[in-house]
Design a protein around this motif. Structure first.
Motif, PDB file in Angstrom:
ATOM      1  N   ASN A  37       6.063   5.663  -2.941  1.00 14.46           N
ATOM      2  CA  ASN A  37       6.432   4.269  -2.724  1.00 14.46           C
ATOM      3  C   ASN A  37       5.839   3.320  -3.752  1.00 14.46           C
ATOM      4  O   ASN A  37       5.596   2.164  -3.454  1.00 14.46           O
ATOM      5  CB  ASN A  37       6.007   3.801  -1.316  1.00 14.46           C
ATOM      6  N   CYS A  38       5.591   3.760  -4.953  1.00 12.90           N
ATOM      7  CA  CYS A  38       5.055   2.894  -5.979  1.00 12.90           C
ATOM      8  C   CYS A  38       6.215   2.258  -6.731  1.00 12.90           C
ATOM      9  O   CYS A  38       7.057   2.958  -7.284  1.00 12.90           O
ATOM     10  CB  CYS A  38       4.158   3.678  -6.932  1.00 12.90           C
ATOM     11  N   ILE A 145      -2.772   3.977  -4.821  1.00 15.44           N
ATOM     12  CA  ILE A 145      -2.321   4.008  -3.422  1.00 15.44           C
ATOM     13  C   ILE A 145      -2.810   2.777  -2.673  1.00 15.44           C
ATOM     14  O   ILE A 145      -2.053   2.131  -1.953  1.00 15.44           O
ATOM     15  CB  ILE A 145      -2.804   5.306  -2.735  1.00 15.44           C
ATOM     16  N   MET A 146      -4.089   2.424  -2.871  1.00 12.93           N
ATOM     17  CA  MET A 146      -4.649   1.250  -2.194  1.00 12.93           C
ATOM     18  C   MET A 146      -3.912  -0.020  -2.607  1.00 12.93           C
ATOM     19  O   MET A 146      -3.598  -0.864  -1.771  1.00 12.93           O
ATOM     20  CB  MET A 146      -6.145   1.131  -2.503  1.00 12.93           C
ATOM     21  N   THR A 148      -0.818  -0.236  -3.789  1.00 13.25           N
ATOM     22  CA  THR A 148       0.542  -0.166  -3.272  1.00 13.25           C
ATOM     23  C   THR A 148       0.571  -0.515  -1.791  1.00 13.25           C
ATOM     24  O   THR A 148       1.405  -1.302  -1.352  1.00 13.25           O
ATOM     25  CB  THR A 148       1.123   1.247  -3.489  1.00 13.25           C
ATOM     26  N   GLU A 149      -0.362   0.032  -1.005  1.00 10.20           N
ATOM     27  CA  GLU A 149      -0.410  -0.274   0.430  1.00 10.20           C
ATOM     28  C   GLU A 149      -0.702  -1.743   0.664  1.00 10.20           C
ATOM     29  O   GLU A 149      -0.108  -2.367   1.533  1.00 10.20           O
ATOM     30  CB  GLU A 149      -1.462   0.600   1.116  1.00 10.20           C
ATOM     31  N   LYS A 150      -1.580  -2.322  -0.123  1.00  9.36           N
ATOM     32  CA  LYS A 150      -1.903  -3.742   0.019  1.00  9.36           C
ATOM     33  C   LYS A 150      -0.682  -4.593  -0.303  1.00  9.36           C
ATOM     34  O   LYS A 150      -0.385  -5.552   0.402  1.00  9.36           O
ATOM     35  CB  LYS A 150      -3.063  -4.121  -0.906  1.00  9.36           C
ATOM     36  N   TYR A 152       2.467  -3.776   0.048  1.00  9.20           N
ATOM     37  CA  TYR A 152       3.432  -3.667   1.136  1.00  9.20           C
ATOM     38  C   TYR A 152       2.981  -4.453   2.366  1.00  9.20           C
ATOM     39  O   TYR A 152       3.779  -5.016   3.068  1.00  9.20           O
ATOM     40  CB  TYR A 152       3.682  -2.195   1.495  1.00  9.20           C
ATOM     41  N   ARG A 153       1.666  -4.508   2.610  1.00 15.66           N
ATOM     42  CA  ARG A 153       1.165  -5.244   3.766  1.00 15.66           C
ATOM     43  C   ARG A 153       1.405  -6.733   3.633  1.00 15.66           C
ATOM     44  O   ARG A 153       1.628  -7.418   4.613  1.00 15.66           O
ATOM     45  CB  ARG A 153      -0.331  -4.969   3.979  1.00 15.66           C
TER      46      ARG A 153
END
Length: 156
Positions: A37-38, A145-146, A148-150, A152-153
Motif C-alpha cells: 500500500n505504498c 511502513i510507519m 505509509t500507515e500514518k 492513511y490514518r
C-alpha cells in the motif's frame, strides 16, 4: 527548548532493558518486512530526511545508499568528539523527519536523548539490534511502513 530540558533531566536506563523498547519498533537481524500500500513504491521516502544515530561509521556509505534508493536523504550523528548532544537536538528538531538507531553501537547519552525525544515528540523512530547493513535495510522498510500507515490514518 522545553522538550530538550525534559530529555536532559530524565533518569538513566539500560539500553538493553526490554521495557525501554516499547516506544519504538526493535528490528532484529532475522526480521522480514514487506511494503504494501505504498503510494510511491519506487521512492517511498521521497523528500524525507533519515537521521541515523550511532551505527558503524564504515557502513555509513552503505546506509546512505539504502536511504537514497528509497528517495530519502541520509544524515548521521555518531557521538564522536565533534558531535555534541546540542548537535543531536538540532538534527532531530530541524532536519530529521525520521530516526533510525542501531542499539549495538550507540553512545548511551545519545540513545537516551533520542528515546525521550521521540517518545515526547512522536517523531517516527526505529531501533536496530545490530549495525549490519541488512538490519539497516529492514529498519528503512519499517520507517516506510510507519510513514505509509500514518498517511492513511490522516487521510492522505
Amino acid at each position: 527548548m522545553l522538550l530538550k530540558q525534559r530529555v536532559v533531566n530524565k533518569p538513566s536506563v539500560s539500553i538493553r532493558n526490554s521495557s525501554v523498547m516499547n516506544w519504538a519498533p526493535l528490528i532484529k537481524a532475522s526480521t522480514s518486512l514487506e511494503i504494501n500500500n505504498c503510494k510511491n513504491h519506487n521512492y517511498p521516502l521521497q523528500g524525507k530526511t533519515i537521521l541515523c544515530v550511532g551505527g558503524k561509521i564504515k557502513l555509513y556509505p552503505e546506509y546512505d545508499q539504502i536511504v537514497k534508493n528509497s528517495g530519502g536523504n541520509f544524515v548521521s550523528f555518531h557521538g564522536d568528539s565533534n558531535d555534541t548532544l546540542d548537535n543531536l537536538f538540532q538534527l532531530m528538531e530541524k532536519i530529521a523527519d525520521m530516526i533510525i538507531c542501531p542499539v549495538d553501537c550507540v553512545n548511551h547519552e545519545a540513545f537516551q536523548t533520542i528515546k525521550y525525544y521521540c517518545r515526547f515528540s512522536g517523531k517516527p523512530c526505529v531501533l536496530l539490534d545490530r549495525s549490519a547493513v541488512n538490519s539497516f535495510s529492514m529498519g528503512i522498510r519499517m520507517l516506510t511502513i510507519m510513514m505509509t500507515e500514518k498517511s492513511y490514518r490522516i487521510g492522505h
